[in-house]
Motif scaffolding. Structure first.
Motif, PDB file in Angstrom:
ATOM      1  N   PRO A  91       1.190  -1.412   0.198  1.00 49.16           N
ATOM      2  CA  PRO A  91      -0.119   0.421   0.137  1.00 49.16           C
ATOM      3  C   PRO A  91       0.779   1.378  -0.131  1.00 49.16           C
ATOM      4  O   PRO A  91       2.312   1.569   0.378  1.00 49.16           O
ATOM      5  N   PHE A  92       0.521   1.981  -0.630  1.00 52.11           N
ATOM      6  CA  PHE A  92       1.149   3.510  -0.464  1.00 52.11           C
ATOM      7  C   PHE A  92       1.961   4.655   0.168  1.00 52.11           C
ATOM      8  O   PHE A  92       2.497   4.348  -0.099  1.00 52.11           O
ATOM      9  N   MET A 158      -1.751  -1.714   7.693  1.00 48.24           N
ATOM     10  CA  MET A 158      -1.528  -3.158   7.932  1.00 48.24           C
ATOM     11  C   MET A 158      -1.885  -3.754   8.336  1.00 48.24           C
ATOM     12  O   MET A 158      -2.170  -3.796   9.390  1.00 48.24           O
ATOM     13  N   SER A 159      -2.769  -5.310   8.008  1.00 52.71           N
ATOM     14  CA  SER A 159      -3.243  -6.176   8.958  1.00 52.71           C
ATOM     15  C   SER A 159      -1.825  -7.158   9.440  1.00 52.71           C
ATOM     16  O   SER A 159      -1.412  -6.981   8.216  1.00 52.71           O
ATOM     17  N   PRO A 160      -1.892  -7.060  10.662  1.00 56.75           N
ATOM     18  CA  PRO A 160      -1.019  -8.939  11.008  1.00 56.75           C
ATOM     19  C   PRO A 160      -1.169  -9.485   9.844  1.00 56.75           C
ATOM     20  O   PRO A 160       0.365 -10.107   9.773  1.00 56.75           O
ATOM     21  N   GLU A 161      -2.138 -10.068   9.192  1.00 51.19           N
ATOM     22  CA  GLU A 161      -1.742 -10.322   8.294  1.00 51.19           C
ATOM     23  C   GLU A 161      -0.908 -10.844   7.375  1.00 51.19           C
ATOM     24  O   GLU A 161      -0.323 -11.866   6.634  1.00 51.19           O
ATOM     25  N   SER A 164       2.487 -10.294   7.614  1.00 48.50           N
ATOM     26  CA  SER A 164       3.324 -12.277   8.205  1.00 48.50           C
ATOM     27  C   SER A 164       3.393 -12.691   7.170  1.00 48.50           C
ATOM     28  O   SER A 164       4.120 -13.605   6.430  1.00 48.50           O
ATOM     29  N   GLU A 165       2.130 -12.491   6.140  1.00 53.26           N
ATOM     30  CA  GLU A 165       2.716 -13.394   4.773  1.00 53.26           C
ATOM     31  C   GLU A 165       3.770 -12.743   3.904  1.00 53.26           C
ATOM     32  O   GLU A 165       4.792 -13.492   3.403  1.00 53.26           O
ATOM     33  N   PHE A 166       3.851 -10.768   3.621  1.00 52.59           N
ATOM     34  CA  PHE A 166       4.936 -10.518   3.310  1.00 52.59           C
ATOM     35  C   PHE A 166       6.387 -11.011   3.796  1.00 52.59           C
ATOM     36  O   PHE A 166       7.177 -11.140   2.996  1.00 52.59           O
ATOM     37  N   GLY A 333      -0.638  -1.822  16.841  1.00 53.21           N
ATOM     38  CA  GLY A 333      -0.316  -3.726  16.165  1.00 53.21           C
ATOM     39  C   GLY A 333      -1.518  -5.215  16.826  1.00 53.21           C
ATOM     40  O   GLY A 333      -0.957  -6.116  16.708  1.00 53.21           O
ATOM     41  N   GLY A 334      -2.367  -4.053  16.419  1.00 47.02           N
ATOM     42  CA  GLY A 334      -3.656  -5.038  16.367  1.00 47.02           C
ATOM     43  C   GLY A 334      -3.667  -6.352  17.887  1.00 47.02           C
ATOM     44  O   GLY A 334      -3.103  -6.140  18.751  1.00 47.02           O
ATOM     45  N   PRO A 335      -4.769  -7.274  17.447  1.00 48.53           N
ATOM     46  CA  PRO A 335      -5.375  -7.717  19.032  1.00 48.53           C
ATOM     47  C   PRO A 335      -4.103  -7.765  20.150  1.00 48.53           C
ATOM     48  O   PRO A 335      -4.422  -7.745  20.948  1.00 48.53           O
ATOM     49  N   TYR A 336      -2.610  -8.163  20.417  1.00 43.32           N
ATOM     50  CA  TYR A 336      -1.801  -8.690  20.884  1.00 43.32           C
ATOM     51  C   TYR A 336      -1.224  -7.217  21.306  1.00 43.32           C
ATOM     52  O   TYR A 336       0.140  -7.905  21.558  1.00 43.32           O
ATOM     53  N   ALA A 337      -1.601  -6.483  20.810  1.00 41.03           N
ATOM     54  CA  ALA A 337      -0.284  -4.881  20.618  1.00 41.03           C
ATOM     55  C   ALA A 337       0.789  -5.402  21.884  1.00 41.03           C
ATOM     56  O   ALA A 337       1.211  -5.053  21.511  1.00 41.03           O
TER      57      ALA A 337
END
Ligand code: ADP
Ligand code: MG
Length: 422
Positions: A91-92, A158-161, A164-166, A333-337
């Motif tokens: 993403p830009f 960016m989602s954690p997924e 992580s995929e990247f 940083g998401g659900p487990y920040a």
């Protein structure tokens, strides 16, 4: 203790060799040129056949070295081009993060450097090429922690997924590039001093026992220095088993798993005189129904196990319970920040001689001392699993909550018959 004797002979950190340095400063480097070059590499990367990679070392001759150089120049630019495209495709707003944008520039440079390199036609030219290649690999030593840091700063976009995929793709790509490059460098060196038991970076008689001894004694020092105590390591099973493998990969996996078991054991038995040993069991190499052979290891500790609520996260990048307290929150940083390594991370280098870590390390508020970091990066498990899977093996954890944890490591024997696509 230094584990460098196990690792590939590594060049000491040094500035780039002249050609690469000059190249990087060249004023004529234009983004249009690179874009045109990239277009030529717009085909999907063919999986690499390990047998082919090893073939140049059986035996090492002047012509096999030159063929190997041509192979490097064919394979690596394709892989770098893939990285460039993946980074450009972020993403830009993520791409504007300074860590990410600098990394993209570095990949474009390296890509152009190799994509325009004239294949060596003599051993002398090859020596220069092998040095350039080492330099280039060193230049990317901090890619993974840098990427992780860039993603951490961009976590809102960016989602954690997705991150992580990247990271999975980036690490796999980096392992391949490094394997191809180091195989060539090792073969170039082997021409002068051949070693009976190795084909470049593959040791045909890699001994889990000596690797466990070596990594265990390093982790034990680290544990003493960081946590003030350390369990013993006991080895049982087929203790004299050997198998063909890449020692630096095994070194990474064992160091990370032992660090986890040591930390859990010391913390769970805090203050008690006797800490139960960490027991490593070695299986013989076992053939799988007409397929390749695997050698397995089980690392068993009595470190109290893993809380059920944490189990879904242990293989996530940057997930850690080290240095975490419920009051801390790093703000994103998401659900487990609160349990992800925070944005204040300082980036170390893979040339630091720490634990032989291939990818450098992120040091943060984790548990660390001058000689290294025992925990707190949250990269040990995901990266170790990636290494095992790289050649078709696996890593699984089973935990007996309140008692201890078993790590099952399955490693594919890289013998001559191997048909691994990497
Ligand atoms: P780090 O060690 O840097 O925290 P890892 O990826 O190695 O990162 O491990 C992630 C988490 O998994 C650890 O923080 C810990 O909570 C848990 N864990 C891993 N191995 C064990 C073990 N043997 N015993 C207990 N917990 C473990
Ligand atoms: Mg760890």
């Amino acid at each position: 203790m230094s584990l460098s004797c196990l690792a590939l002979p590594r060049a000491s950190p040094r500035p780039h060799t002249r050609a690469f340095r000059t190249y990087r400063r060249a004023p004529e480097r234009s983004s249009r040129q690179i874009t045109e070059l990239l277009a030529r590499y717009d085909t999907p990367v063919r999986p690499l056949n390990l047998r082919q990679l090893l073939s140049y070392g059986q035996p090492v001759t002047e012509s096999s070295i030159l063929e190997s150089a041509a192979f490097v120049l064919h394979e690596i630019p394709r892989r770098l081009a893939t990285r460039v495209r993946r980074l450009e495709g972020l993403p830009f707003i993520v791409g504007t993060n300074p860590f990410i944008s600098n990394m993209l520039l570095a990949y474009r440079d390296s890509f152009q450097f190799l994509a325009t390199y004239k294949p060596p036609t003599s051993l002398e030219e090859n020596n220069t090429f092998a040095m350039e290649l080492e330099s280039l690999v060193e230049n990317h030593a901090n890619d993974i922690p840098t990427l992780a840091k860039g993603f951490k700063e961009s976590s809102r976009y960016m989602s954690p997924e997705m991150a992580s995929e990247f990271l999975d793709g980036a690490i796999r790509n980096r392992v391949s590039v490094r394997l191809i490059a180091e195989q060539h460098v090792a073969l170039s060196r082997a021409l002068g001093t051949p070693k009976a038991d190795s084909i470049g970076i593959v040791d045909r008689r890699c001994s889990p026992r000596s690797m466990i001894d070596m990594c265990g004694s390093f982790v034990s020092q680290l544990s003493q220095a960081t946590l003030g105590a350390s369990p013993q390591v006991e080895i049982d099973g087929v203790t004299d088993a050997t198998f063909p493998y890449v020692p630096v990969h095994l070194e990474y996996i064992l160091t990370e798993l032992l660090k986890n078991s040591f930390r859990a054991s010391v913390e769970h038995h805090d203050g008690k005189a006797d800490i139960p040993p960490v027991v490593v069991t070695i299986s013989p190499p076992v053939p799988h129904s007409h397929g390749p052979k695997f050698l397995s290891l089980r690392i068993r500790d009595q470190g109290g196990g893993i809380a059920i609520s944490n189990i879904p996260n242990i293989f996530s990048y940057a997930f850690t319970t080290a240095g975490y307290s419920a009051d801390e929150d790093d703000g994103g940083g998401g659900p487990y920040a609160a349990q992800y390594v925070g944005g204040s991370a300082a980036i170390g280098s893979e040339g630091s001689g720490d634990s032989g870590n291939l990818f450098g390390e992120i040091t943060s508020r984790g548990l660390q001392t001058g000689i290294g970091t025992i925990a707190g990066l949250g990269y040990g498990l995901p990266m170790s699993r990636l290494y095992t899977k790289y050649f078709g093996g696996d890593l699984q954890l089973k935990t007996l909550e309140g008692w201890g944890t078993d790590a099952y490591v399955k490693l594919r024997c890289l013998d001559e018959a191997v048909d691994a696509r990497i």
